[in-house]
Design an enzyme around this catalytic site. Sequence first.
Site, PDB file in Angstrom:
ATOM      1  N   ILE A  12      10.986   4.771  -5.024  1.00 33.99           N
ATOM      2  CA  ILE A  12      10.781   4.044  -3.764  1.00 33.99           C
ATOM      3  C   ILE A  12      11.551   4.722  -2.631  1.00 33.99           C
ATOM      4  CG2 ILE A  12      10.983   1.804  -2.615  1.00 33.99           C
ATOM      5  CD1 ILE A  12      10.829   0.591  -5.510  1.00 33.99           C
ATOM      6  N   ASP A  58      27.837  10.755  -6.750  1.00 33.15           N
ATOM      7  CA  ASP A  58      27.767   9.438  -7.367  1.00 33.15           C
ATOM      8  C   ASP A  58      28.346   8.441  -6.361  1.00 33.15           C
ATOM      9  OD1 ASP A  58      28.669   8.121 -10.636  1.00 33.15           O
ATOM     10  OD2 ASP A  58      28.310   7.085  -8.727  1.00 33.15           O
ATOM     11  N   LYS A  84      17.792   0.541 -13.091  1.00 34.83           N
ATOM     12  CA  LYS A  84      16.781  -0.512 -12.896  1.00 34.83           C
ATOM     13  C   LYS A  84      15.911  -0.807 -14.117  1.00 34.83           C
ATOM     14  CE  LYS A  84      12.896   2.120 -11.332  1.00 34.83           C
ATOM     15  NZ  LYS A  84      11.716   2.058 -10.460  1.00 34.83           N
ATOM     16  N   SER A 124      14.922  -7.518  -5.658  1.00 37.06           N
ATOM     17  CA  SER A 124      13.751  -7.561  -6.534  1.00 37.06           C
ATOM     18  C   SER A 124      13.300  -8.992  -6.747  1.00 37.06           C
ATOM     19  CB  SER A 124      14.131  -6.933  -7.881  1.00 37.06           C
ATOM     20  OG  SER A 124      13.160  -7.231  -8.863  1.00 37.06           O
ATOM     21  N   THR A 126      12.702 -10.209  -9.294  1.00 32.76           N
ATOM     22  CA  THR A 126      13.296 -10.650 -10.556  1.00 32.76           C
ATOM     23  C   THR A 126      14.361 -11.715 -10.326  1.00 32.76           C
ATOM     24  OG1 THR A 126      13.943  -9.742 -12.697  1.00 32.76           O
ATOM     25  CG2 THR A 126      15.193  -9.008 -10.786  1.00 32.76           C
ATOM     26  N   TYR A 148      20.109  -6.480 -15.493  1.00 30.97           N
ATOM     27  CA  TYR A 148      19.591  -5.758 -14.318  1.00 30.97           C
ATOM     28  C   TYR A 148      19.328  -6.752 -13.184  1.00 30.97           C
ATOM     29  CZ  TYR A 148      15.958  -4.426 -11.135  1.00 30.97           C
ATOM     30  OH  TYR A 148      15.233  -4.267  -9.992  1.00 30.97           O
ATOM     31  N   LYS A 152      21.200  -7.594  -9.254  1.00 32.17           N
ATOM     32  CA  LYS A 152      20.533  -7.783  -7.959  1.00 32.17           C
ATOM     33  C   LYS A 152      20.976  -9.106  -7.338  1.00 32.17           C
ATOM     34  CE  LYS A 152      17.935  -4.062  -7.800  1.00 32.17           C
ATOM     35  NZ  LYS A 152      18.205  -2.993  -6.812  1.00 32.17           N
ATOM     36  N   ASN A 178       5.869  -5.792  -7.544  1.00 29.44           N
ATOM     37  CA  ASN A 178       5.722  -4.687  -8.499  1.00 29.44           C
ATOM     38  C   ASN A 178       5.174  -3.433  -7.834  1.00 29.44           C
ATOM     39  OD1 ASN A 178       5.905  -7.200 -10.132  1.00 29.44           O
ATOM     40  ND2 ASN A 178       5.748  -5.701 -11.818  1.00 29.44           N
ATOM     41  N   ASN A 197       9.074   1.882 -19.242  1.00 31.61           N
ATOM     42  CA  ASN A 197       9.169   0.438 -19.487  1.00 31.61           C
ATOM     43  C   ASN A 197       8.023  -0.282 -18.789  1.00 31.61           C
ATOM     44  OD1 ASN A 197      11.911   0.454 -20.693  1.00 31.61           O
ATOM     45  ND2 ASN A 197      12.464   1.260 -18.683  1.00 31.61           N
ATOM     46  N   ARG A 230       0.857 -10.099 -12.161  1.00 31.55           N
ATOM     47  CA  ARG A 230       1.926  -9.647 -11.264  1.00 31.55           C
ATOM     48  C   ARG A 230       1.359  -9.303  -9.893  1.00 31.55           C
ATOM     49  NH1 ARG A 230       4.066 -11.361 -15.054  1.00 31.55           N
ATOM     50  NH2 ARG A 230       5.799 -10.534 -16.311  1.00 31.55           N
ATOM     51  N   ARG A 290       6.396  -9.638 -24.792  1.00 33.42           N
ATOM     52  CA  ARG A 290       7.698  -8.964 -24.636  1.00 33.42           C
ATOM     53  C   ARG A 290       8.726 -10.032 -24.282  1.00 33.42           C
ATOM     54  NH1 ARG A 290       8.145  -4.337 -20.070  1.00 33.42           N
ATOM     55  NH2 ARG A 290       7.590  -6.127 -18.759  1.00 33.42           N
TER      56      ARG A 290
HETATM   57  C1  WQD Z   1       4.145  -5.861 -15.784  1.00 31.75           C
HETATM   58  C2  WQD Z   1       3.198  -6.562 -16.755  1.00 31.75           C
HETATM   59  C3  WQD Z   1       4.113  -6.917 -18.939  1.00 31.75           C
HETATM   60  C4  WQD Z   1       4.354  -2.657 -20.002  1.00 31.75           C
HETATM   61  C5  WQD Z   1       9.869  -5.222 -13.979  1.00 31.75           C
HETATM   62  C6  WQD Z   1      11.226  -5.664 -13.499  1.00 31.75           C
HETATM   63  C7  WQD Z   1      11.219  -5.738 -12.000  1.00 31.75           C
HETATM   64  C8  WQD Z   1      10.807  -4.393 -11.449  1.00 31.75           C
HETATM   65  C9  WQD Z   1       9.404  -4.066 -11.948  1.00 31.75           C
HETATM   66  C10 WQD Z   1      12.611  -2.893 -11.009  1.00 31.75           C
HETATM   67  C11 WQD Z   1       3.883  -7.611 -17.607  1.00 31.75           C
HETATM   68  C12 WQD Z   1       2.933  -5.963 -19.007  1.00 31.75           C
HETATM   69  C13 WQD Z   1       4.146  -3.848 -19.312  1.00 31.75           C
HETATM   70  C14 WQD Z   1       3.585  -2.367 -21.157  1.00 31.75           C
HETATM   71  C15 WQD Z   1       2.419  -4.453 -20.874  1.00 31.75           C
HETATM   72  N1  WQD Z   1      11.707  -3.375 -11.831  1.00 31.75           N
HETATM   73  N2  WQD Z   1       3.201  -4.720 -19.757  1.00 31.75           N
HETATM   74  N3  WQD Z   1       2.652  -3.281 -21.546  1.00 31.75           N
HETATM   75  O1  WQD Z   1       8.234  -6.781 -16.010  1.00 31.75           O
HETATM   76  O2  WQD Z   1       6.823  -7.481 -13.990  1.00 31.75           O
HETATM   77  O3  WQD Z   1       8.911  -6.190 -13.639  1.00 31.75           O
HETATM   78  O4  WQD Z   1       9.506  -4.001 -13.376  1.00 31.75           O
HETATM   79  O5  WQD Z   1      12.831  -3.191  -9.867  1.00 31.75           O
HETATM   80  O6  WQD Z   1      12.499  -6.063 -11.537  1.00 31.75           O
HETATM   81  O7  WQD Z   1      11.477  -6.965 -13.999  1.00 31.75           O
HETATM   82  O8  WQD Z   1       6.942  -5.070 -14.664  1.00 31.75           O
HETATM   83  O9  WQD Z   1       5.469  -3.214 -15.283  1.00 31.75           O
HETATM   84  O10 WQD Z   1       7.263  -3.949 -16.931  1.00 31.75           O
HETATM   85  O11 WQD Z   1       5.269  -5.406 -16.559  1.00 31.75           O
HETATM   86  O12 WQD Z   1       1.554  -5.260 -21.256  1.00 31.75           O
HETATM   87  O13 WQD Z   1       3.721  -1.308 -21.830  1.00 31.75           O
HETATM   88  O14 WQD Z   1       2.674  -5.603 -17.670  1.00 31.75           O
HETATM   89  O15 WQD Z   1       4.090  -7.827 -20.041  1.00 31.75           O
HETATM   90  O16 WQD Z   1       2.970  -8.683 -17.789  1.00 31.75           O
HETATM   91  P1  WQD Z   1       7.702  -6.483 -14.655  1.00 31.75           P
HETATM   92  P2  WQD Z   1       6.265  -4.319 -15.894  1.00 31.75           P
END
Ligand code: WQD
Length: 331
Positions: A12, A58, A84, A124, A126, A148, A152, A178, A197, A230, A290
């Site tokens: 970002i 750093d 993050k 976020s 979150t 995490y 925030k 997102n 992730n 999302r 998850r």
């Molecule tokens: C989105 C959707 C998962 C991966 C997180 C942090 C947030 C920000 C963004 C940093 C969900 C699904 C995901 C996969 C899946 N991070 N999924 N298979 O969890 O909404 O937000 O990332 O700033 O603070 O909390 O984002 O992209 O991980 O998940 O099905 O391999 O995709 O279950 O529904 P999330 P995500």
Amino acid sequence: MKILVTGGAGYIGSHTCIELLENGHDIVVVDNFSNSKPEVIDKIKEISGKDFSFYELDLCDKDALEEVFKKEQIEAAIHFAGYKAVGESVKKPLMYYQNNLLSTLVLCELLAKYDCKKLVFSSSATVYGSPDHLPITEDFPLSTTNPYGTTKLMIEQILKDLHISDPTWDIVILRYFNPIGAHESGFIGESPNNIPNNLMPYIVKVANKELPELGIFGDDYETKDGTGVRDYIHVCDLAHGHLLALNKLNDHAIHYYNLGTGNGYSVLDLVETFKRVNNIDVPYTIKDRRPGDIAACYADPSKAQKELGFVAERTLDDMCKSAWNFILKNK
Ligand code: WQD
């Protein structure tokens, strides 16, 4: 203005640097490349056609950061730098608290010392935890379910207390939903160093045959197709939101804004859109939920629209096209 951008080589941060440079600001970037790559700095210069100062350091190293304040007439700061990854934060909470909190404290101390009390902070959605209704407005209750997210929330509290102690601070806290997608040039984008992730970088790696298939974490949520919903927002729209936020650093207040589109899309919406617009397959299987995931989350972006003039313009098609274009341009 001359803006200090912490974490400016990150996903970002780099997109925001381009937005700032293309709108006449000077920038000073600091980054330690813990979650970014050195070549991004040159890409920002190439895309914008502008030069700027960069310091590899750093943020927890106060002496190193103070050298930057001594050399550069910083007028405001946008603070992106921080770890993050939700899952990693659960395994390594001390690393997250130490890095994310200390770096912010060091930054704020130096901003005050050099009489530059103007800060935009990268927060976020979150911090809203698991909302009991939607869409989410900025006055929703705040709670977090992982270290995490808690960093925030803690930083938001630190900044609130700082403003109470010294109301001459100008602070804007941006709560991202997102962010996905990439700059239209394809020169920069989201490129996590290991197994992603997040959903979009995982989809991209499957499409690129770097991973065999996508695991969809649950299809039994109370959503239109059972998969998680999302508020995906194009990273370039998010970057524009930061440019607009700079205009609110002038009334000695602390402001909070959701940066989202106001639209909720399911995992299957994103997968099918990505396949359609890029004409490519993304094999997937349904897995267990998850831990820590919520069913649905999307913003009411009206406060940012009213007070910043912020409106996310790019569509889900644009987000999916640009994410794939970044991969094609960097094969
Ligand atoms: C989105 C959707 C998962 C991966 C997180 C942090 C947030 C920000 C963004 C940093 C969900 C699904 C995901 C996969 C899946 N991070 N999924 N298979 O969890 O909404 O937000 O990332 O700033 O603070 O909390 O984002 O992209 O991980 O998940 O099905 O391999 O995709 O279950 O529904 P999330 P995500």
